[in-house]
Design a protein around this motif. Structure first.
Motif, mmCIF file in Angstrom:
data_model
loop_
_atom_site.group_PDB
_atom_site.id
_atom_site.type_symbol
_atom_site.label_atom_id
_atom_site.label_comp_id
_atom_site.label_asym_id
_atom_site.label_seq_id
_atom_site.Cartn_x
_atom_site.Cartn_y
_atom_site.Cartn_z
ATOM 1 N N THR A 5 0.857 -1.185 0.000
ATOM 2 C CA THR A 5 0.000 0.000 0.000
ATOM 3 C C THR A 5 0.893 1.235 0.000
ATOM 4 O O THR A 5 2.040 1.187 0.430
ATOM 5 N N SER A 7 -0.511 4.433 0.928
ATOM 6 C CA SER A 7 -1.128 5.475 1.750
ATOM 7 C C SER A 7 -1.939 4.825 2.853
ATOM 8 O O SER A 7 -2.272 3.631 2.789
ATOM 9 N N LYS A 8 -2.265 5.657 3.823
ATOM 10 C CA LYS A 8 -3.139 5.266 4.924
ATOM 11 C C LYS A 8 -4.467 4.733 4.385
ATOM 12 O O LYS A 8 -4.974 3.702 4.834
ATOM 13 N N THR A 11 -4.310 1.249 3.016
ATOM 14 C CA THR A 11 -4.242 0.238 4.087
ATOM 15 C C THR A 11 -5.625 0.042 4.709
ATOM 16 O O THR A 11 -6.026 -1.087 5.023
ATOM 17 N N GLY A 35 3.885 2.165 14.131
ATOM 18 C CA GLY A 35 3.775 2.998 12.932
ATOM 19 C C GLY A 35 3.655 2.223 11.634
ATOM 20 O O GLY A 35 3.611 2.810 10.553
ATOM 21 N N ALA A 36 3.577 0.901 11.740
ATOM 22 C CA ALA A 36 3.520 0.088 10.520
ATOM 23 C C ALA A 36 2.138 0.113 9.864
ATOM 24 O O ALA A 36 2.009 -0.233 8.691
ATOM 25 N N GLY A 37 1.116 0.505 10.621
ATOM 26 C CA GLY A 37 -0.219 0.639 10.023
ATOM 27 C C GLY A 37 -1.288 -0.288 10.602
ATOM 28 O O GLY A 37 -2.370 -0.403 10.029
ATOM 29 N N LYS A 38 -1.015 -0.893 11.732
ATOM 30 C CA LYS A 38 -1.968 -1.834 12.331
ATOM 31 C C LYS A 38 -3.285 -1.150 12.701
ATOM 32 O O LYS A 38 -4.368 -1.615 12.335
ATOM 33 N N THR A 39 -3.189 -0.048 13.434
ATOM 34 C CA THR A 39 -4.413 0.639 13.853
ATOM 35 C C THR A 39 -5.158 1.195 12.632
ATOM 36 O O THR A 39 -6.390 1.138 12.569
ATOM 37 N N THR A 40 -4.410 1.681 11.679
ATOM 38 C CA THR A 40 -5.003 2.191 10.436
ATOM 39 C C THR A 40 -5.825 1.091 9.754
ATOM 40 O O THR A 40 -6.958 1.314 9.303
ATOM 41 N N GLU A 109 -3.606 -6.162 18.099
ATOM 42 C CA GLU A 109 -2.325 -5.522 17.775
ATOM 43 C C GLU A 109 -1.269 -6.029 18.752
ATOM 44 O O GLU A 109 -1.553 -6.213 19.923
ATOM 45 N N ASP A 133 5.823 6.201 2.534
ATOM 46 C CA ASP A 133 4.485 5.783 2.955
ATOM 47 C C ASP A 133 4.156 4.365 2.488
ATOM 48 O O ASP A 133 3.019 3.935 2.581
ATOM 49 N N ARG A 135 3.874 0.408 2.631
ATOM 50 C CA ARG A 135 3.785 -0.673 3.619
ATOM 51 C C ARG A 135 3.573 -1.976 2.879
ATOM 52 O O ARG A 135 2.809 -2.034 1.917
#
Ligand code: ADP
Ligand code: MG
Length: 143
Positions: A5, A7-8, A11, A35-40, A109, A133, A135
């Motif tokens: 991906t 962008s946020k 993801t 910061g890898a994007g889990k919560t996103t 997470e 950006d 991932r």
């Protein structure tokens, strides 16, 4: 399945796509650095389940739970973030038996912290930070 991906939003879309394949009892274990994007990813997933509340990382608690329904079935979505969890006693207090319920979808997470307590039948998602950006997201369904 492996996907890049950029962008946020992309993801979040991957999270939303996975949401459509989920059913009660599913457990999704997320792995990857801060910061890898889990919560996103969880934000996109939860939104696609029909959860309207904004998903933030649980900070002072390890789990936040949200009711939702799918095909007129009442289910619960549990979002666990174990970043600050350290000892077995932290995780004992979670009541994992209740969280891993057939009427719940559970996303974790920092799942590596409780890996030995996780059922084998689960979905693993690995996040890697690439340049800028970008991932790399790897989704694996374990039988
Ligand atoms: P984690 O929960 O893994 O610690 P977050 O989802 O909280 O990570 O944070 C990811 C951060 O990286 C956010 O600030 C987000 O805007 C940014 N970001 C940049 N590119 C991406 C991408 N491709 N996917 C997800 N997040 C991204
Ligand atoms: Mg997070």
């Amino acid at each position: 399945m492996e996907v890049n991906t950029n962008s946020k939003e992309e993801t979040q879309k991957i999270g939303a796509d996975l949401a459509n394949d989920l059913e009660g009892g599913d457990i999704i274990a997320l792995f990857g650095n801060l910061g890898a994007g889990k919560t996103t990813f969880v934000q996109g997933l939860a939104k696609a389940l029909g959860i309207k509340k904004r998903i933030l990382s649980p900070t002072f608690v390890f789990v936040r739970s949200y009711p939702f329904s799918k095909n007129s079935e009442k289910l619960t979505f549990h979002h666990l973030d174990l970043y600050r969890g350290q000892s077995i006693s932290d995780f004992d207090a979670l009541g994992l038996d209740e969280i891993f319920d057939k009427d719940a979808i559970c996303v974790i997470e920092w799942a590596d912290k409780i890996e030995k307590f996780l059922p084998k039948k689960r979905i693993d998602v690995f996040f890697e930070i690439k340049n800028g950006d970008k991932r790399l997201i790897n989704i694996r369904r374990n039988k």
